[in-house]
Design a protein around this motif. Structure first.
Motif, PDB file in Angstrom:
ATOM      1  N   VAL A  85       0.911  -1.233  -0.078  1.00 54.41           N
ATOM      2  CA  VAL A  85       0.062   0.060   0.114  1.00 54.41           C
ATOM      3  C   VAL A  85       0.933   1.247  -0.168  1.00 54.41           C
ATOM      4  CG1 VAL A  85      -1.769   1.239   1.256  1.00 54.41           C
ATOM      5  CG2 VAL A  85      -1.966  -1.156   1.244  1.00 54.41           C
ATOM      6  N   PRO A  86       0.722   2.203  -0.738  1.00 59.03           N
ATOM      7  CA  PRO A  86       1.393   3.393  -0.868  1.00 59.03           C
ATOM      8  C   PRO A  86       1.310   4.135   0.545  1.00 59.03           C
ATOM      9  CG  PRO A  86      -0.175   3.475  -2.621  1.00 59.03           C
ATOM     10  CD  PRO A  86      -0.672   2.303  -1.910  1.00 59.03           C
ATOM     11  N   ASN A  87       2.711   4.840   0.657  1.00 58.18           N
ATOM     12  CA  ASN A  87       2.811   5.425   2.131  1.00 58.18           C
ATOM     13  C   ASN A  87       1.820   6.426   2.321  1.00 58.18           C
ATOM     14  OD1 ASN A  87       4.862   3.857   2.772  1.00 58.18           O
ATOM     15  ND2 ASN A  87       6.574   5.032   1.855  1.00 58.18           N
ATOM     16  N   ASN A  88       1.418   7.126   1.103  1.00 61.15           N
ATOM     17  CA  ASN A  88       0.418   8.349   1.350  1.00 61.15           C
ATOM     18  C   ASN A  88      -0.892   7.573   1.311  1.00 61.15           C
ATOM     19  OD1 ASN A  88      -1.159  10.443   0.888  1.00 61.15           O
ATOM     20  ND2 ASN A  88      -0.642  11.023  -0.943  1.00 61.15           N
ATOM     21  N   LEU A  89      -1.660   7.308   2.635  1.00 61.36           N
ATOM     22  CA  LEU A  89      -2.862   6.674   2.474  1.00 61.36           C
ATOM     23  C   LEU A  89      -3.975   7.316   1.788  1.00 61.36           C
ATOM     24  CD1 LEU A  89      -2.582   4.453   5.626  1.00 61.36           C
ATOM     25  CD2 LEU A  89      -2.067   3.901   3.463  1.00 61.36           C
ATOM     26  N   GLU A  90      -3.754   8.870   1.344  1.00 64.69           N
ATOM     27  CA  GLU A  90      -4.704   9.517   1.003  1.00 64.69           C
ATOM     28  C   GLU A  90      -4.917   9.554  -0.631  1.00 64.69           C
ATOM     29  OE1 GLU A  90      -6.771  10.986   2.982  1.00 64.69           O
ATOM     30  OE2 GLU A  90      -5.791  10.098   4.699  1.00 64.69           O
ATOM     31  N   SER A  91      -4.167   8.561  -1.030  1.00 63.22           N
ATOM     32  CA  SER A  91      -3.929   8.590  -2.595  1.00 63.22           C
ATOM     33  C   SER A  91      -5.305   8.071  -3.176  1.00 63.22           C
ATOM     34  CB  SER A  91      -2.867   7.600  -3.174  1.00 63.22           C
ATOM     35  OG  SER A  91      -3.236   6.308  -2.740  1.00 63.22           O
ATOM     36  N   SER A  92      -5.726   8.453  -4.166  1.00 61.53           N
ATOM     37  CA  SER A  92      -7.070   8.144  -4.910  1.00 61.53           C
ATOM     38  C   SER A  92      -7.096   6.679  -5.048  1.00 61.53           C
ATOM     39  CB  SER A  92      -7.247   8.994  -6.262  1.00 61.53           C
ATOM     40  OG  SER A  92      -6.232   8.589  -7.262  1.00 61.53           O
ATOM     41  N   ILE A  93      -5.830   6.234  -5.609  1.00 60.95           N
ATOM     42  CA  ILE A  93      -6.018   4.760  -5.686  1.00 60.95           C
ATOM     43  C   ILE A  93      -6.178   3.740  -4.508  1.00 60.95           C
ATOM     44  CG2 ILE A  93      -4.409   2.623  -6.251  1.00 60.95           C
ATOM     45  CD1 ILE A  93      -2.787   4.676  -8.180  1.00 60.95           C
ATOM     46  N   PHE A  94      -5.557   4.219  -3.507  1.00 60.07           N
ATOM     47  CA  PHE A  94      -5.777   3.562  -1.914  1.00 60.07           C
ATOM     48  C   PHE A  94      -7.186   4.105  -1.591  1.00 60.07           C
ATOM     49  CE2 PHE A  94      -6.406   3.345   2.417  1.00 60.07           C
ATOM     50  CZ  PHE A  94      -5.540   2.372   2.915  1.00 60.07           C
ATOM     51  N   ASN A  95      -8.156   4.845  -1.936  1.00 59.23           N
ATOM     52  CA  ASN A  95      -9.353   5.249  -1.450  1.00 59.23           C
ATOM     53  C   ASN A  95     -10.316   4.305  -2.273  1.00 59.23           C
ATOM     54  OD1 ASN A  95      -8.732   6.921   0.629  1.00 59.23           O
ATOM     55  ND2 ASN A  95      -8.638   8.865  -0.766  1.00 59.23           N
ATOM     56  N   LEU A  96     -10.192   4.189  -3.739  1.00 58.28           N
ATOM     57  CA  LEU A  96     -10.745   3.277  -4.336  1.00 58.28           C
ATOM     58  C   LEU A  96     -10.704   2.173  -3.809  1.00 58.28           C
ATOM     59  CD1 LEU A  96      -9.801   4.669  -8.042  1.00 58.28           C
ATOM     60  CD2 LEU A  96     -12.353   4.846  -6.753  1.00 58.28           C
ATOM     61  N   GLN A  97      -9.662   1.397  -3.347  1.00 58.59           N
ATOM     62  CA  GLN A  97      -9.731  -0.100  -2.784  1.00 58.59           C
ATOM     63  C   GLN A  97     -10.189  -0.284  -1.686  1.00 58.59           C
ATOM     64  OE1 GLN A  97      -5.389  -0.588  -3.352  1.00 58.59           O
ATOM     65  NE2 GLN A  97      -5.676  -1.501  -5.299  1.00 58.59           N
ATOM     66  N   TYR A  98      -9.942   0.840  -0.743  1.00 51.29           N
ATOM     67  CA  TYR A  98     -10.502   0.476   0.931  1.00 51.29           C
ATOM     68  C   TYR A  98     -11.194   1.681   1.378  1.00 51.29           C
ATOM     69  CZ  TYR A  98      -6.038  -2.527   0.194  1.00 51.29           C
ATOM     70  OH  TYR A  98      -5.282  -3.571  -0.062  1.00 51.29           O
ATOM     71  N   ASN A  99     -12.096   1.168   2.413  1.00 47.49           N
ATOM     72  CA  ASN A  99     -12.745   2.348   2.993  1.00 47.49           C
ATOM     73  C   ASN A  99     -12.073   2.407   4.422  1.00 47.49           C
ATOM     74  OD1 ASN A  99     -14.596   3.030   1.082  1.00 47.49           O
ATOM     75  ND2 ASN A  99     -16.303   2.339   2.210  1.00 47.49           N
ATOM     76  N   ASP A 100     -11.435   3.261   4.765  1.00 46.67           N
ATOM     77  CA  ASP A 100     -10.592   3.381   5.973  1.00 46.67           C
ATOM     78  C   ASP A 100     -11.375   3.843   7.144  1.00 46.67           C
ATOM     79  OD1 ASP A 100      -8.652   3.676   7.769  1.00 46.67           O
ATOM     80  OD2 ASP A 100      -7.258   5.112   6.676  1.00 46.67           O
TER      81      ASP A 100
END
Length: 209
Positions: A141-156
């Motif tokens: 997972v990217p270090n920047n958890l605010e990235s758009s890719i991360f947000n598309l994959q997971y609800n934090d």
């Protein structure tokens, strides 16, 4: 939907709702955050809400998996006595006591391992049989958890589910159920999963699905 959670100590009903509804990933690399469900739970007592906190030996610069549990203050004995005092008269305390007591008798070294075994036991008692739990280190997972890719994959939900400063969660609407001190204090939502289990027994699952 996939969701990202922090580890919890007898986590709140909201946390277990996520296990029932979604594919959940528990972050084992995050840093320890004080005054959160990572090492505390909330129970209802005759005096109101009480926080039970597991003392830890914090190691700066290490992830949650490296946080060790402290033996300071005889906390296991105090927590168990608090549960007996709060829920001894609840409908199902005696039924589940033998399953819960070992967590206050045996000693675990690391908070992560302790919490994971608690979660497995709670899922067993709640009869959450079809949940799919994926525990990963999130090195991909990217270090920047605010990235758009991360947000598309997971609800934090790591900051959303919080004992003092919860954030809005449109998926969680607390359902009222019988509580020992309901007549005195009114219904108290989103307490530790133990509150639901001790009060509702095998019907507890219907309040989180």
């Amino acid at each position: 939907m996939n969701c990202l959670l922090s580890t919890t100590y007898f986590g709140p009903i909201q946390w277990y709702q996520k296990l029932c509804r979604f594919d959940c990933f528990i972050d084992g690399n995050e840093h320890f955050v004080k005054q959160t469900y990572r090492n505390r739970c909330l129970i209802a007592t005759t005096q109101g809400i009480q926080a039970l906190t597991v003392p830890i030996d914090k190691r700066e610069g290490h992830g949650i998996k490296d946080i060790s549990i402290s033996d300071h203050g005889n906390w296991r004995h105090l927590h168990w006595n608090a549960l007996k005092s709060a829920y001894g008269e609840s409908p199902f305390f005696d039924y589940y006591a033998d399953d819960i007591y070992p967590f206050f008798e045996r000693k675990w070294k690391f908070l992560w391992d302790f919490n994971m075994e608690i979660m497995e036991k709670m899922c067993e008692l709640l009869q959450i049989e079809d949940y799919r739990l994926k525990i990963q280190d999130y090195k991909h997972v990217p270090n920047n958890l605010e990235s758009s890719i991360f947000n598309l994959q997971y609800n934090d939900y790591r900051q959303v589910i919080h004992p003092k400063h919860p954030l809005p969660d449109a998926d969680f609407i607390p359902k009222s159920y019988y509580q020992v001190y309901l007549h005195k204090q009114g219904f108290i939502p989103n307490l530790s999963i133990l509150d639901l289990l001790f009060n509702m027994g095998n019907e507890a699952i219907f309040y989180i699905i």
